[in-house]
Each structure stands twice: as C-alpha cells, then as structure tokens.
Design a protein around this motif. Structure first.
Motif, short mmCIF file in Angstrom:
data_model
loop_
_atom_site.label_atom_id
_atom_site.label_comp_id
_atom_site.label_asym_id
_atom_site.label_seq_id
_atom_site.Cartn_x
_atom_site.Cartn_y
_atom_site.Cartn_z
N LYS A 16 0.83 -1.20 0.00
CA LYS A 16 0.00 0.00 0.00
C LYS A 16 0.87 1.26 0.00
O LYS A 16 1.97 1.28 0.58
CB LYS A 16 -0.94 0.01 1.21
N ASN A 17 0.39 2.25 -0.70
CA ASN A 17 1.05 3.56 -0.77
C ASN A 17 2.50 3.43 -1.25
O ASN A 17 3.45 3.82 -0.57
CB ASN A 17 1.01 4.27 0.59
N VAL A 18 2.65 2.87 -2.44
CA VAL A 18 3.99 2.65 -3.00
C VAL A 18 4.06 3.26 -4.40
O VAL A 18 3.18 3.01 -5.23
CB VAL A 18 4.32 1.14 -3.07
N ALA A 62 9.23 -6.21 -18.74
CA ALA A 62 9.02 -6.82 -20.05
C ALA A 62 7.66 -7.51 -20.16
O ALA A 62 7.29 -7.96 -21.24
CB ALA A 62 10.14 -7.83 -20.32
N SER A 63 6.93 -7.61 -19.05
CA SER A 63 5.60 -8.24 -19.06
C SER A 63 4.65 -7.40 -18.21
O SER A 63 5.06 -6.42 -17.59
CB SER A 63 5.69 -9.67 -18.50
N HIS A 64 3.37 -7.80 -18.18
CA HIS A 64 2.41 -7.04 -17.39
C HIS A 64 2.72 -7.17 -15.89
O HIS A 64 2.81 -8.29 -15.37
CB HIS A 64 0.99 -7.57 -17.64
N PRO A 65 2.90 -6.06 -15.18
CA PRO A 65 3.03 -6.15 -13.72
C PRO A 65 1.73 -6.67 -13.11
O PRO A 65 0.64 -6.35 -13.60
CB PRO A 65 3.29 -4.70 -13.30
N ILE A 66 1.84 -7.46 -12.08
CA ILE A 66 0.66 -8.06 -11.44
C ILE A 66 0.59 -7.60 -9.99
O ILE A 66 1.58 -7.67 -9.26
CB ILE A 66 0.73 -9.60 -11.50
N ILE A 67 -0.59 -7.13 -9.57
CA ILE A 67 -0.80 -6.76 -8.18
C ILE A 67 -1.94 -7.59 -7.60
O ILE A 67 -2.87 -7.98 -8.30
CB ILE A 67 -1.09 -5.26 -8.01
N GLU A 68 -1.86 -7.87 -6.30
CA GLU A 68 -2.92 -8.57 -5.57
C GLU A 68 -3.00 -8.00 -4.16
O GLU A 68 -1.98 -7.80 -3.50
CB GLU A 68 -2.63 -10.06 -5.48
N ASP A 69 -4.21 -7.72 -3.71
CA ASP A 69 -4.44 -7.23 -2.35
C ASP A 69 -3.61 -5.97 -2.08
O ASP A 69 -2.97 -5.83 -1.02
CB ASP A 69 -4.10 -8.30 -1.31
N CYS A 70 -3.62 -5.05 -3.03
CA CYS A 70 -2.85 -3.81 -2.91
C CYS A 70 -3.77 -2.60 -2.96
O CYS A 70 -4.91 -2.68 -3.44
CB CYS A 70 -1.82 -3.71 -4.04
N SER A 71 -3.26 -1.47 -2.49
CA SER A 71 -4.00 -0.21 -2.58
C SER A 71 -3.00 0.95 -2.63
O SER A 71 -1.88 0.84 -2.11
CB SER A 71 -4.93 -0.03 -1.38
N PRO A 87 -9.40 0.50 -8.82
CA PRO A 87 -9.11 1.69 -8.00
C PRO A 87 -7.83 1.54 -7.18
O PRO A 87 -7.46 2.47 -6.46
CB PRO A 87 -10.33 1.75 -7.08
N ASN A 88 -7.18 0.40 -7.29
CA ASN A 88 -6.03 0.13 -6.43
C ASN A 88 -4.70 0.63 -6.98
O ASN A 88 -3.68 0.58 -6.29
CB ASN A 88 -5.93 -1.39 -6.17
N TRP A 89 -4.72 1.07 -8.25
CA TRP A 89 -3.49 1.60 -8.82
C TRP A 89 -3.78 2.70 -9.83
O TRP A 89 -4.88 2.79 -10.37
CB TRP A 89 -2.67 0.49 -9.49
N THR A 90 -2.79 3.54 -10.05
CA THR A 90 -2.89 4.60 -11.04
C THR A 90 -1.48 4.90 -11.55
O THR A 90 -0.51 4.27 -11.12
CB THR A 90 -3.52 5.87 -10.43
N THR A 91 -1.38 5.82 -12.50
CA THR A 91 -0.07 6.21 -13.01
C THR A 91 0.30 7.60 -12.50
O THR A 91 -0.58 8.42 -12.22
CB THR A 91 -0.04 6.21 -14.55
#
Length: 362
Positions: free
Chosen positions: A266-268, A275-284, A322-326
């Motif tokens: 969280k908050n990172v 080189a591939s799609h980044p994967i997130i789980e249980d993040c905010s 809603p857990n990630w943005t650029t």
C-alpha cells in the motif's frame, strides 16, 4: 579499454576527488556537524577505494598495487594532517605499523575478507598466504542465516560506523541479502556483480538502498524478493527474472525486471521497466511510472516497457481498478533527484533523501 588502464584512470580521479574534499575541510565549520559529515564522507571514500584495489587484484600486477597502496596512504596522511590542524584532538586517525607496504590485493589484507586488517590489528601468521584455512561452506555467502565463520554483512551493517553511507562489498557472495536494518543508506559497489543467485531485502525501515551499480555494466541479478519494507527508497538494479514485492508500504521503488509480482502492498510509488504485465494482488494506493532515464541501459531500451499495463488479480470488474494509477509527468521525480540526491552527499541524511523523493515524515 584495457581493464588495467581503466582502473588506473578511475583510481587517479578518485584520489584527486578525495584530495579536493580534504582541502575543503579547513573552510568548513566545526559547529553543527558540517565538518564531521564531510570527514565521514571522505573516510567512506577511502574505504571504498581500498575495497576497489582489492577487487582489482585479479588483473593488476603487484607493482601497480604497491603504487595504489602508497597513494591511499598519502591520502590518509593528508587527512590526518588536515584534521590535526582544525581539530588537534580528532579521533579520526589511521594507525600505522612498521610495515612499509600493504598489498591490498592479497586475501589476508582484504578488509572485507579479513575485517580489521590493513594495519588495524596485529599480524596473524595463520592468515598468511599459503596458510591452512577452513573454507567449508563459503560458497553460500548469503547475508542472514550464516555459519559463524562466514561474513555476516547484516551484522557488519548493524555496527556503529563513521560514515552515513554503507557500501558492503559482497565480492565473495553468491546472492545479495540485506535484512533487519533501520535508518541506513546502503550502496552496493561494482564488486557485488559476482552474486549469481536470487537475493532478498527483508524487514527494512527508513532506509535508502541502491543495488543498481553492479548491474549497470555487468550481468543482471537473476531474481529478487522484497518483503516487510516500510518507508524506504529501493533501487533494485536490473533483474533478468522475477521480482516479488510483498508487504511493502509508504515507499518508493525503482525496478527493472522481466516479471513483477506485487502482493499486499500500500502507498507505493514504482518507477518501472518491465518486459511483461506487472501483477498486483491485495494492494492499494499503488502508483506507477516509467523508469527514470538515468537508469536506462541499451539493453533496457531494446525491450518493450509495459510499466502501465498493470493487472489487478483481485479486481474482476470491467471498470479500471481503483487500487493503482499512473504518476503524471508533473508528479514524477526528475533526473536531478536520482543523480544528485539519491546517491547521498556530506550533510544529507537518510531522512532528507526520503523526504526529497516524496516519502512523508514518520
């Protein structure tokens, strides 16, 4: 360029830089810690140069190493003389023995393989070249759970040190492992490029850690794990395999990897080349940006960067997660921060660096 010539030029420039820094000490105030910080920085530079001479032993002849040793002694003497003028009771003194020359390329004098060497302790005949030495288990020079006879870098890092910047060599380690540290600025030198197994950074708080130098010109690390990290700036360097990021909070990361898996964070802010799609789980509160240009190499530029193609495995709806943005261009840190602030300098604390990269005060 021939390695000997390249190292000679690097050594010459480093010595000139240290001499300039020593010359500036007389113009610094002893009040408020300004001169102390500058002295610590010089001491760290001398120690780094000693380590680099030892690392270069494989391609430098004994005569050259003798000249390098004498040059370093000259820098040490100049520092002692300068400190004696501005602070006669200074405790920063390099002790000498009657030995005229210390070959820093010899294993018994390498300050990382034999802590306390280089005229800082009595000579032990059992450490001499050709003496019998127990090397059982030395292939696994991994920081953390090590046999007592091996070097424990975490134990070394935990000791009080004159320098605000730690530069552990890891020259004999097969993997990089740093754990259980608080409030340290750690920069790996090029000798750590010999690590060929996946590494880990665990249980870190309020730290600045830069692993990028060993992989800037050399081979990338095969893999890396980040776990239990809070309020840290971490530059991972290039990683040819996966980077697993677990339980990281309130931090800024710079990552170059083939795969990135992020769990329970969280908050990172992540400056990423992947080189591939980044994967997130249980993040905010995750914010992504492309890799700063100062860390890019030709190898990175030839690979497609999918930094903004993030897959949230816990968000199954068709609407954006809603857990990630650029990070917008205006929100991203500029190259001056990465090249001038992050490496550290005299008078700049870890806390100041963390604030400069946008990590809020604790």
């Amino acid at each position: 360029m021939d390695p000997k010539e390249k190292f000679y030029r690097h050594f010459r420039d480093s010595v000139e830089g240290l001499q300039d820094q020593i010359g500036q000490l007389t113009h610094m105030s002893g009040i408020g810690g300004e001169r102390q910080e500058a002295t610590d920085h010089i001491l760290a530079g001398i120690s780094k140069l000693q380590n680099e001479v030892a690392d270069a032993a494989e391609f430098t002849p004994a005569y050259d190493r003798r000249q390098y040793s004498e040059a370093i002694k000259s820098v040490q003497d100049k520092l002692n003389e300068t400190l004696a003028k501005v602070a006669p009771k200074s405790r920063f003194q390099f002790r000498r023995t009657g030995t005229d020359h210390v070959d820093m390329g010899a294993p018994e004098n390498d300050p990382r393989l034999n802590p306390g060497s280089l005229s800082r302790r009595p000579h032990n005949p059992h450490d001499a070249p050709g003496a019998t030495r127990d090397i059982s288990g030395e292939a696994e020079d991994i920081v953390g759970d090590l046999p007592s006879k091996q070097k424990d870098y975490n134990q070394e890092l935990a000791k009080p040190d004159l320098s605000s910047i730690r530069k552990p060599s890891f020259s004999a380690a097969q993997s990089i492992g740093i754990s259980d540290q608080t409030g340290l600025h750690i920069i790996l030198p090029s000798s750590a490029a010999r690590a060929t197994s996946s590494g880990s950074l665990r249980d870190l708080k309020n730290c600045v850690i830069d692993l990028s130098i060993p992989t800037a010109q050399g081979a990338p690390f095969p893999g890396l794990m980040l776990k239990n990290v809070d309020r840290c700036l971490i530059v991972t360097g290039r990683v040819s395999g996966p980077v697993h990021i677990n339980d990281v909070s309130n931090s800024t990361l710079v990552v170059i990897a083939r795969q990135v898996r992020i769990h329970n964070c969280k908050n990172v802010d992540i400056y990423l080349h992947c080189a591939s799609h980044p994967i997130i789980e249980d993040c905010s509160g995750m914010r992504f940006a492309p890799l700063p240009s100062c860390y890019l190499t030709e190898a990175d530029e030839s690979t497609e960067n999918q930094w903004d193609q993030v897959d949230d495995f816990k968000w199954l709806k068709t609407t954006p997660s809603p857990n990630w943005t650029t990070l917008s261009e205006a929100q991203r840190l500029d190259d001056e921060v990465w090249t001038k602030v992050v490496p550290g300098k005299p008078g700049c604390s870890v806390e100041q660096i963390l604030n400069k990269v946008g990590i809020p005060p604790k």
